[in-house]
Design an enzyme around this catalytic site. Sequence first.
Site, short mmCIF file in Angstrom:
data_model
loop_
_atom_site.label_atom_id
_atom_site.label_comp_id
_atom_site.label_asym_id
_atom_site.label_seq_id
_atom_site.Cartn_x
_atom_site.Cartn_y
_atom_site.Cartn_z
CG ASP A 30 31.02 15.63 -0.18
OD1 ASP A 30 30.21 16.61 -0.50
OD2 ASP A 30 32.21 15.73 -0.73
CB CYS A 279 23.61 31.63 -5.38
SG CYS A 279 23.51 30.26 -4.57
C1 UDX Z 1 20.82 33.66 -2.69
C2 UDX Z 1 19.29 33.57 -2.77
O1 UDX Z 1 18.68 34.64 -1.85
C3 UDX Z 1 18.81 31.93 -2.42
O2 UDX Z 1 17.51 32.34 -2.36
C4 UDX Z 1 19.45 31.04 -3.15
O3 UDX Z 1 19.09 29.99 -3.15
C5 UDX Z 1 21.14 31.17 -3.20
O4 UDX Z 1 21.16 32.77 -3.48
P1 UDX Z 1 22.62 34.16 -0.91
O5 UDX Z 1 23.90 33.92 -2.21
O6 UDX Z 1 22.88 33.36 0.29
O7 UDX Z 1 21.28 33.64 -1.55
O8 UDX Z 1 22.75 35.69 -0.55
P2 UDX Z 1 21.60 36.78 -0.77
O9 UDX Z 1 21.21 37.20 0.78
O10 UDX Z 1 20.53 36.69 -1.54
O11 UDX Z 1 22.50 37.82 -1.10
C6 UDX Z 1 23.30 37.89 -2.22
C7 UDX Z 1 24.09 39.12 -2.56
O12 UDX Z 1 23.31 40.11 -2.96
C8 UDX Z 1 25.11 39.58 -1.45
O13 UDX Z 1 26.20 40.05 -1.99
C9 UDX Z 1 24.37 40.78 -0.66
O14 UDX Z 1 25.31 41.50 -0.21
C10 UDX Z 1 23.86 41.34 -1.92
N1 UDX Z 1 22.83 42.20 -1.63
C11 UDX Z 1 21.37 41.73 -0.96
C12 UDX Z 1 22.63 43.55 -1.93
O15 UDX Z 1 23.59 44.18 -2.40
N2 UDX Z 1 21.38 44.43 -1.52
C13 UDX Z 1 20.42 43.76 -1.21
O16 UDX Z 1 19.47 44.49 -0.76
C14 UDX Z 1 20.31 42.26 -0.99
#
Ligand code: UDX
Length: 490
Positions: A30, A279
């Site tokens: 990094d 993401c």
């Molecule tokens: C996501 C993808 O899941 C992962 O595969 C990718 O590589 C990076 O982005 P992440 O950002 O860690 O991962 O979070 P994730 O668990 O997917 O949740 C994303 C958002 O959706 C959160 O704000 C969560 O609160 C929301 N969410 C998730 C909901 O509102 N309802 C759900 O049923 C699931």
Amino acid sequence: MKIAFIGSGYVGLVSATCLAEIGHEVISVDNDHEKIATLERGGVPIHEHLLGQLINRHHGKRLHFSTDVRDSVRKSDAVFITVGTPQSETGEADLSFVEAVASRIASAIDRKKLIVEKSTVPVRTCDSLRKTLVLNGAPRDSFSVASNPEFLREGTAVTDFLYPDRIVAGADDEFSVSALQEIYAPLTSGDYYSLKDRVPGPSNWPGKAQMILTNAKSAELIKHASNSFLAMKISFINAVSRISEAVGADISEVCAGIGSDNRIGPKFLNAGIGYGGSCFPKDISAFHAVASQYGYDFSLLSEVMRINEEQRSQFLCKVRSAVWTLRGKRLGVLGLAFKGGTEDVRESPAIAIVKALVKEGAQVHAYDPVASSKAAAQFTDPSVSYEAMSPYEVAEGSDALLILTEWKEFADLDLSRIRKLLKYPIFVDGRNLYSPKQVTDAGLVYYSIGRPPALPKEIDSPIEAGRELSDSVTFVPSAGRKTPAIEQSA
Ligand code: UDX
């Protein structure tokens, strides 16, 4: 194999550590000297379950840290690019960091190497990478470029890496195919899972990881399409929650009914205040922009984004209808991270809601198990306090309690205690962590997503609770407390 990761952010650090865990010699690089110094000292710059343990296990043995791109590339057979691809003002992914790293790799290449793009990038970035490497002096036959997108969720990233649903390997030549197969062999052969000191995985783990071998463009598309599909699932259920609430159905039961169909599945069907994080918002917008560039108006994704935004404003309406006016109200907020299990507040719907509440004149007392200091760094305002040390502390004396993040510990509150601490018995749950019965049995009025408001037995209507919708009257206070009038906004 000897591997370098250029970029020790979330994806880079987790992936580098996990590849060391499965037996490779890894250098995590990094340009942030402070971050590398922290890692060298044994510190972990991000909050991620199991990461600290694994770094500790391999640091100085198979895992090394460096700020020197040239030296790290020269020492490695494969170089993963894991730098950020932030959203540009036009919604596209900004690939300037990827380009800058590619030019530095090009000038360091001294023998044939595999260059892997792992950052989330738009389709055809592999082509641009190849061009950039050549333009910056790397001989054409001195490298192969492949795509190997990550699917790591914050909070479970280590087990997601080591026990993946699938490993997507996008390779356009034999060299890339065999190098990627070699890198992931401990997982695809199942050897890693027979180790005594392996990281424990899910109980239903099939024993071997599956690798999906495809070309680079398809791999790039798989990543954007996967995240977009998941975001679409969330927006879909949030849209259904609006109808569910309007007709008096229960969205949790609707989800259970939909999700038990094998073709749909129960995951990512939790209605709430919408998705956030580093993401989804960025990737869905980038995928939409890529589609436009290739002449396709992906209006379905515009709608996914619109519903997501609307879900936040809907929640604000819910809070307003629960406490009437916001000016001068003290609101207890549980959760600041964009989801439970992480300290990440990037694009957090919770922070967006806190900002909106403050804008309307509310005083916010917020608590998050780990994200409070990051939230404070992102949003400071005299009307917000991040000092509370427990959910009960923010509940004390508040006009209402709001759940904004799905932390496990928020699903297990002592609701009778909360009832006693709150000034008014109002509980607004943006993540549906409770059943209406649980909350109303504790004497609280329960507002949630996709379900009509639920009142405790002793209160037949919000008016009986002491509140008049047209005038300023009072809410029945907690037992033993003085009955204060709800202050009117000016
Ligand atoms: C996501 C993808 O899941 C992962 O595969 C990718 O590589 C990076 O982005 P992440 O950002 O860690 O991962 O979070 P994730 O668990 O997917 O949740 C994303 C958002 O959706 C959160 O704000 C969560 O609160 C929301 N969410 C998730 C909901 O509102 N309802 C759900 O049923 C699931």
